[in-house]
Motif scaffolding. Structure first.
Motif, PDB file in Angstrom:
ATOM      1  N   VAL A 209       0.879  -1.168   0.000  1.00 39.79           N
ATOM      2  CA  VAL A 209       0.000   0.000   0.000  1.00 39.79           C
ATOM      3  C   VAL A 209       0.913   1.214   0.000  1.00 39.79           C
ATOM      4  CG1 VAL A 209      -1.862   1.215   1.182  1.00 39.79           C
ATOM      5  CG2 VAL A 209      -1.754  -1.287   1.264  1.00 39.79           C
ATOM      6  N   GLY A 210       0.976   1.917  -1.114  1.00 40.76           N
ATOM      7  CA  GLY A 210       1.940   2.999  -1.283  1.00 40.76           C
ATOM      8  C   GLY A 210       1.636   4.222  -0.431  1.00 40.76           C
ATOM      9  N   GLY A 211       2.567   5.148  -0.439  1.00 40.47           N
ATOM     10  CA  GLY A 211       2.433   6.363   0.360  1.00 40.47           C
ATOM     11  C   GLY A 211       1.193   7.155   0.002  1.00 40.47           C
ATOM     12  N   ASN A 212       0.524   7.686   1.046  1.00 35.57           N
ATOM     13  CA  ASN A 212      -0.678   8.511   0.889  1.00 35.57           C
ATOM     14  C   ASN A 212      -1.830   7.779   0.211  1.00 35.57           C
ATOM     15  OD1 ASN A 212      -0.108  11.320   1.939  1.00 35.57           O
ATOM     16  ND2 ASN A 212       1.641  11.042   0.585  1.00 35.57           N
ATOM     17  N   CYS A 213      -1.825   6.453   0.259  1.00 35.02           N
ATOM     18  CA  CYS A 213      -2.974   5.698  -0.238  1.00 35.02           C
ATOM     19  C   CYS A 213      -4.063   5.648   0.826  1.00 35.02           C
ATOM     20  CB  CYS A 213      -2.562   4.261  -0.583  1.00 35.02           C
ATOM     21  SG  CYS A 213      -1.634   4.100  -2.117  1.00 35.02           S
ATOM     22  N   GLY A 214      -5.274   5.336   0.400  1.00 33.77           N
ATOM     23  CA  GLY A 214      -6.375   5.116   1.329  1.00 33.77           C
ATOM     24  C   GLY A 214      -7.225   3.952   0.856  1.00 33.77           C
ATOM     25  N   VAL A 215      -7.532   3.032   1.774  1.00 33.13           N
ATOM     26  CA  VAL A 215      -8.408   1.895   1.451  1.00 33.13           C
ATOM     27  C   VAL A 215      -9.531   1.904   2.479  1.00 33.13           C
ATOM     28  CG1 VAL A 215      -8.567  -0.570   1.009  1.00 33.13           C
ATOM     29  CG2 VAL A 215      -6.382   0.610   0.655  1.00 33.13           C
ATOM     30  N   TYR A 216     -10.784   1.992   2.010  1.00 32.83           N
ATOM     31  CA  TYR A 216     -11.914   2.220   2.902  1.00 32.83           C
ATOM     32  C   TYR A 216     -13.110   1.334   2.534  1.00 32.83           C
ATOM     33  CZ  TYR A 216      -9.162   6.533   3.387  1.00 32.83           C
ATOM     34  OH  TYR A 216      -8.135   7.432   3.571  1.00 32.83           O
ATOM     35  N   GLU A 217     -14.113   1.341   3.416  1.00 30.04           N
ATOM     36  CA  GLU A 217     -15.450   0.762   3.165  1.00 30.04           C
ATOM     37  C   GLU A 217     -15.410  -0.729   2.833  1.00 30.04           C
ATOM     38  OE1 GLU A 217     -17.323   3.075   0.126  1.00 30.04           O
ATOM     39  OE2 GLU A 217     -17.237   4.941   1.274  1.00 30.04           O
ATOM     40  N   GLY A 218     -14.544  -1.475   3.514  1.00 31.55           N
ATOM     41  CA  GLY A 218     -14.563  -2.915   3.349  1.00 31.55           C
ATOM     42  C   GLY A 218     -14.022  -3.426   2.041  1.00 31.55           C
ATOM     43  N   ALA A 219     -13.211  -2.633   1.344  1.00 35.93           N
ATOM     44  CA  ALA A 219     -12.577  -3.108   0.117  1.00 35.93           C
ATOM     45  C   ALA A 219     -11.509  -4.145   0.460  1.00 35.93           C
ATOM     46  CB  ALA A 219     -11.960  -1.946  -0.654  1.00 35.93           C
ATOM     47  N   ILE A 220     -11.245  -5.056  -0.477  1.00 39.45           N
ATOM     48  CA  ILE A 220     -10.236  -6.084  -0.306  1.00 39.45           C
ATOM     49  C   ILE A 220      -9.116  -5.844  -1.311  1.00 39.45           C
ATOM     50  CG2 ILE A 220      -9.729  -8.560  -0.416  1.00 39.45           C
ATOM     51  CD1 ILE A 220     -12.659  -9.100   0.228  1.00 39.45           C
ATOM     52  N   VAL A 221      -7.891  -5.794  -0.810  1.00 37.44           N
ATOM     53  CA  VAL A 221      -6.715  -5.706  -1.676  1.00 37.44           C
ATOM     54  C   VAL A 221      -6.093  -7.095  -1.708  1.00 37.44           C
ATOM     55  CG1 VAL A 221      -4.456  -4.648  -2.013  1.00 37.44           C
ATOM     56  CG2 VAL A 221      -6.361  -3.277  -1.132  1.00 37.44           C
ATOM     57  N   GLY A 222      -6.111  -7.728  -2.886  1.00 35.37           N
ATOM     58  CA  GLY A 222      -5.709  -9.116  -3.011  1.00 35.37           C
ATOM     59  C   GLY A 222      -4.223  -9.352  -2.792  1.00 35.37           C
ATOM     60  N   LYS A 223      -3.877 -10.603  -2.618  1.00 36.81           N
ATOM     61  CA  LYS A 223      -2.508 -11.016  -2.337  1.00 36.81           C
ATOM     62  C   LYS A 223      -1.545 -10.494  -3.398  1.00 36.81           C
ATOM     63  CE  LYS A 223       0.256 -15.181  -1.503  1.00 36.81           C
ATOM     64  NZ  LYS A 223       0.232 -16.661  -1.391  1.00 36.81           N
ATOM     65  N   GLY A 224      -0.476  -9.854  -2.917  1.00 36.75           N
ATOM     66  CA  GLY A 224       0.569  -9.383  -3.821  1.00 36.75           C
ATOM     67  C   GLY A 224       0.227  -8.167  -4.643  1.00 36.75           C
ATOM     68  N   ALA A 225      -0.947  -7.580  -4.435  1.00 37.45           N
ATOM     69  CA  ALA A 225      -1.319  -6.382  -5.202  1.00 37.45           C
ATOM     70  C   ALA A 225      -0.459  -5.194  -4.769  1.00 37.45           C
ATOM     71  CB  ALA A 225      -2.793  -6.067  -5.020  1.00 37.45           C
ATOM     72  N   VAL A 226      -0.324  -4.238  -5.673  1.00 36.25           N
ATOM     73  CA  VAL A 226       0.466  -3.035  -5.418  1.00 36.25           C
ATOM     74  C   VAL A 226      -0.410  -1.824  -5.682  1.00 36.25           C
ATOM     75  CG1 VAL A 226       2.474  -1.667  -6.126  1.00 36.25           C
ATOM     76  CG2 VAL A 226       2.625  -4.170  -6.060  1.00 36.25           C
ATOM     77  N   LEU A 227      -0.571  -0.977  -4.678  1.00 41.53           N
ATOM     78  CA  LEU A 227      -1.264   0.300  -4.852  1.00 41.53           C
ATOM     79  C   LEU A 227      -0.209   1.391  -4.927  1.00 41.53           C
ATOM     80  CD1 LEU A 227      -4.221   0.015  -2.274  1.00 41.53           C
ATOM     81  CD2 LEU A 227      -4.068  -0.882  -4.611  1.00 41.53           C
ATOM     82  N   ALA A 228      -0.086   2.033  -6.066  1.00 38.23           N
ATOM     83  CA  ALA A 228       0.896   3.099  -6.227  1.00 38.23           C
ATOM     84  C   ALA A 228       0.532   4.287  -5.344  1.00 38.23           C
ATOM     85  CB  ALA A 228       0.963   3.520  -7.694  1.00 38.23           C
ATOM     86  N   ALA A 229       1.513   5.113  -5.065  1.00 39.82           N
ATOM     87  CA  ALA A 229       1.318   6.259  -4.176  1.00 39.82           C
ATOM     88  C   ALA A 229       0.114   7.088  -4.608  1.00 39.82           C
ATOM     89  CB  ALA A 229       2.580   7.119  -4.160  1.00 39.82           C
ATOM     90  N   GLY A 230      -0.709   7.443  -3.622  1.00 38.72           N
ATOM     91  CA  GLY A 230      -1.852   8.312  -3.883  1.00 38.72           C
ATOM     92  C   GLY A 230      -3.103   7.625  -4.363  1.00 38.72           C
ATOM     93  N   THR A 231      -3.094   6.302  -4.434  1.00 43.06           N
ATOM     94  CA  THR A 231      -4.283   5.582  -4.896  1.00 43.06           C
ATOM     95  C   THR A 231      -5.327   5.508  -3.787  1.00 43.06           C
ATOM     96  OG1 THR A 231      -2.937   4.225  -6.388  1.00 43.06           O
ATOM     97  CG2 THR A 231      -5.130   3.401  -5.830  1.00 43.06           C
ATOM     98  N   ILE A 232      -6.567   5.818  -4.113  1.00 44.20           N
ATOM     99  CA  ILE A 232      -7.676   5.751  -3.162  1.00 44.20           C
ATOM    100  C   ILE A 232      -8.648   4.666  -3.624  1.00 44.20           C
ATOM    101  CG2 ILE A 232      -9.539   7.010  -2.018  1.00 44.20           C
ATOM    102  CD1 ILE A 232      -6.751   8.084  -1.385  1.00 44.20           C
ATOM    103  N   ILE A 233      -8.937   3.741  -2.712  1.00 42.31           N
ATOM    104  CA  ILE A 233      -9.880   2.656  -2.999  1.00 42.31           C
ATOM    105  C   ILE A 233     -10.994   2.717  -1.962  1.00 42.31           C
ATOM    106  CG2 ILE A 233     -10.196   0.161  -3.193  1.00 42.31           C
ATOM    107  CD1 ILE A 233      -8.304   1.142  -5.290  1.00 42.31           C
ATOM    108  N   THR A 234     -12.232   2.821  -2.399  1.00 39.40           N
ATOM    109  CA  THR A 234     -13.377   2.716  -1.497  1.00 39.40           C
ATOM    110  C   THR A 234     -14.243   1.547  -1.958  1.00 39.40           C
ATOM    111  OG1 THR A 234     -14.971   4.086  -2.699  1.00 39.40           O
ATOM    112  CG2 THR A 234     -13.364   5.234  -1.309  1.00 39.40           C
ATOM    113  N   GLY A 235     -15.170   1.151  -1.093  1.00 35.38           N
ATOM    114  CA  GLY A 235     -16.023   0.030  -1.442  1.00 35.38           C
ATOM    115  C   GLY A 235     -16.843   0.254  -2.693  1.00 35.38           C
ATOM    116  N   SER A 236     -17.121   1.511  -3.016  1.00 29.66           N
ATOM    117  CA  SER A 236     -17.957   1.823  -4.176  1.00 29.66           C
ATOM    118  C   SER A 236     -17.155   2.335  -5.370  1.00 29.66           C
ATOM    119  CB  SER A 236     -19.003   2.873  -3.786  1.00 29.66           C
ATOM    120  OG  SER A 236     -18.381   4.020  -3.222  1.00 29.66           O
TER     121      SER A 236
END
Length: 302
Positions: A209-236
């Protein structure tokens, strides 16, 4: 044992009372010990579930029961590095006269007495580097976890072994973080304590989970996934997969799931109708641009 504890917690939670006697205290102490040791979790892997995870609503009930039972008490803590702040050499015992402008006052905190700071067990090789971090009681911290200051891990969280929680990062209540995960600086892993039946945020093994990322609302980040800096993931959030030519989104009761090994970057998509189109407005959207390969593994290795 866990089945009996589950029954007791659910029954006590259902009672409408403001009086909490010995029965409550015994059950809650046993429950919190189980949380701290990782024997019970707010959510756990379940191969029979479409998402691969199952919510344990009774665990969330137990956590909420602790807040209901708790009295607000003073939890004061002297600031760290007093000797260093005062200009003392290591091993010195006498504190010199400080200038008024440099006096360091004692910190004062007030919170529920049921959730003090976590007492980290010996033998786990957990590092909590000095500098303003907090880990709340009632969460599991696995072996060889590293916590860089300042960071915060909330009650009900599960952080598995070998993970790094970097500076200014948050692991929210009931979030589930796998093994060898890197939660980079200023990343936010949201907490989902209520509603009780809602899936918390899940970060599976070996994810970044890169710098300044956000993961919210029960989202799932799968095994080995990469979120680049600044990526925002919400349930919707719809996630556009340029590799597999599909869109990943929450469908009914099935949560949004970032596929295993996906590399996700911040992107945008144009509004295609109405006033938004006329004004040339774009909306933020995460985009999967590739899946992990040897080059990615080298770049994100802890």
């Amino acid at each position: 044992m866990v089945i009996d504890l589950q029954t007791v917690i659910a029954e006590l939670y259902a009672r409408d009372t403001k009086e909490f006697g010995e029965e409550y205290l015994r059950a809650f102490d046993e429950f919190k010990a189980a949380l701290n040791e990782g024997r019970v979790r707010a959510a756990e892997p379940d191969s029979t579930s479409a998402s691969g995870w199952r919510v344990n609503g009774w665990v969330k009930q137990g956590i909420l029961l602790g807040f209901r039972m708790g009295r607000i008490v003073e939890m004061s803590s002297a600031p760290p590095f007093r000797a260093a702040d005062a200009g003392l050499k290591p091993g010195a015992t006498e504190i010199p006269q400080l200038q008024t402008s440099t006096v360091v006052l004692q910190n004062q905190f007030r919170d529920k007495h049921t959730y003090p700071l976590k007492d980290l067990p010996d033998g786990q090789n957990i590092r909590v580097v000095p500098g303003g971090s907090s880990i709340r009681d009632g969460c599991y911290i696995g072996k060889n976890v590293t916590c860089m200051p300042p960071m915060y891990i909330n009650v009900g969280a599960y952080v598995d072994e070998g993970t790094m929680v970097d500076s200014h990062a948050l692991v929210g209540s009931c979030a589930q973080v796998g093994r060898r995960v890197h939660i980079s600086a200023a990343a936010q892993i949201g907490g989902v304590l209520e509603p009780i039946g809602a899936l918390p945020v899940i970060i599976e093994d070996d994810a970044l989970v890169g710098g300044n990322c956000g993961v919210y609302e029960g989202a799932i980040v799968g095994k080995g996934a990469v979120l680049a800096a600044g990526t925002i993931i919400t349930g919707s959030t719809p996630v556009y997969d340029l590799v597999r030519d599909t869109v990943h989104r929450r469908e009914g009761d099935a949560p949004l799931r970032i596929p295993e090994g996906a590399v996700v970057v911040p992107g945008s998509r144009n509004i295609t109708k109405g006033r938004g189109k006329e004004l040339g407005i774009s909306l933020y959207t995460p985009v999967i641009i590739k899946y992990r390969d040897e080059k990615t593994d080298q770049a994100v290795r802890l």
